[in-house]
Enzyme design. Sequence first.
Site: not given
Length: 749
Positions: A304, A338, A704
């Site tokens: 990511r 992440f 997120e």
Amino acid sequence: MSSPDLEAHVRGTSRYIDDMADPAGMLHAAAVTSPSPHAELRAIDAAPARALPGVVAVLTAADIPGLNQIGGIIQDEELFATSTVHFIGQPVAVVVAETFHQARLGARACVLDLEELTAIFDAREAAAAGELITASRTLDTGDVDAAWADCDVVVEGRADTAGQEHLYLETQAALAIPEEGGRIKVWSSTQAPTAVQRITARVLGLPMNLVEVEVTRLGGAFGGKEDQATPWAVMAALAAQRTGRPVRLTLNRHEDMVCTGKRHPYSSDFKLGLKNDGAIVAYEVHLWQNAGAAADLSPAILERSLFHATGAYFVPNARIHAASCRTNLIPFTAFRGFGAPQAMFVMEAAIDRAAEVMGLSRSEIQAKNLLSEGDEFPYGMRVKRSRARRSFNEAAGRFDLAAVENEIAEHNATHAVVKRGAAAMPVCFGISFTNAVLNQAGALVHVYTDGSVNVSTGAIEMGQGVNAKILAVASAALGVPRERIRIENTTTRTIANTSPTAASSGADLNGSAAGLACRAIADRLRSVAAERLDTPFDRLSIADGVVLADGEPTGLEWNELVWNAYTKRVNLSAHAHYATPGIWYDKETEQGEPFAYHVFGTAILEVTVDCLRGTSTVDRVRMVHDGGRSLAPAVDLGQLEGGLVQGLGWMTMEELVFHQGRNLSDTLSTYKIPDLLGTPVIEGHFLDDADNPKAVMQSKAIGEPPFMYGIGVYFALLDALRAFRPDRKGVYDAPLTPEKALMFLHGDR
Ligand code: LUZ
Ligand code: MOS
């Protein structure tokens, strides 16, 4: 609309694992953990613990009937260390006793015979020593080497970010209950019940169908319970299996802070090339991820990072190198964003350095390079429905960025000590698990004969409001009021093979599955109504508990229709499975379409710094966010604000400090998070007309992306500091704490 949990939360009646009544005969467990960051483990002397009152058992690797292996992506992590310990806090045994306190006294009484080994704590040092978790990866697009010659300006630098403690309110907890036939029931504070089931089965030597994992809700998780609820649940299950009694394992706050993983620290080198007008031509970056002592989710997090290294910008020539480095720290783990926030910080640092060198404003360079429709990411996907420019322009217009910048310049020209700064922070975040396999979900819906409804999915409610969203989907798909529907606990017995509730995708995936199951039942009911009303199926619909023909009430109500269907022996239950279509990725070529879609938005952040003391306040943060068509606007606003504040904390005050592998910030008195007084005035606006055909009911994932708006505060602070010290260049070493600000302002004189 609000969360179905809301009233229980406000009244204090919502139940967590630690609130559950103790089953008869229950024992408590506590882990024996390594005091050394790296040592040979020669022996464990459990005799002193066994001699203590209340201690029932001390279990080590020798007591494991299955495999002593809890690794997910890579099988490199023992449940209990055997020959070597690799970090402080690593479990080597578990003590089971009659009380919480006796278990801890027992754990402390165990004597470890350790022979110290040399330890590495720094990611770059680990890489130099060849200590990598997996092979390093590189994304390469355009022709970077040739592109430098086309640049008018090339800047280079280093940018580092520290880790972050999740500090979920509910610490890691598990309650394991042995049942007949060797079956084990586990209550776990996990985002990933199937992972807990799989690894419990592996360690206990059971088939998965003898292990059930159930979750009512979590008191926050933020990624900290995606992989790292597992060892505690497995220890409780092992202890229950070995003793034949229920076992509870709840970490206290200190144990949780010492023994569980956090956000990964990253260290990076960047090189950015631009034209004189601010257009970005080329970018090269090396990311060193400090993975800690085992893989955990680090390879997925690194992926990511790779995908988000160019942020919300189009970069025609880019080369992104990323290495996951093994050190003797706690295995770092998933945390909101992440790996994307760490990589995006570096891009913003590079733009800041370029702005400094070129005498342009940062926001000019940002605005010039935002993603436009069809632009290609370094991983080969082309952006569709890009709202990068739209949200930036709307934020800059609505909040009058130019006026804010002028006002701040004027303030700084007329104030000697108190300086202000502002920054814009555009965000682009890809939605889907980067591992395509995980993008699937199941749902099971029952309609009972009184018309009430139960909906089960694989989604875990952790305070993020996923149940409110699934409720909205089910209510719309069935055509019944929300009050008739209950969202069930999540258990591996009703929904199998679930993905973690993670990657912001809980509502997308599980909401889609729930919608499919509800529509299957609604269609059967419409058939029953068609027969009963002698009206063609296509003209009938159900809304708000009433059957409509051509949109007009027919007089047939939901409850009666349901009973009618039952008497006609029509199936009132449905299971459905959803898999995100169209996503793929080829790691060989590092090209693909890993994301179903992207989320966009821009924040404008303003700060004030006392340049005598180095202290600062975040005055105001205003955001324009692409939320799609929200399934629960109040939930989304809460996520927008909460994500921002967590990002502000990471950038300014949450200071995770390790010394020789020991976490010095291991209590609430040594680790500071934003509180109400430290929270700025926040204004969140959602884009109008923001459809999204790629997710359920045109919604968009929210969890997120807002975290990354917080990154902007670093650069706003830096501007204020440079207003006091125009002779100093920016440094990129987050968090920018008051101590670091003071050193920037006065450390050299
Ligand atoms: N977890 C995961 C995640 O396993 N894969 C992902 O891509 C991801 N992304 C964000 C948060 N958790
Ligand atoms: Mo995750 S960081 O558990 O979405």
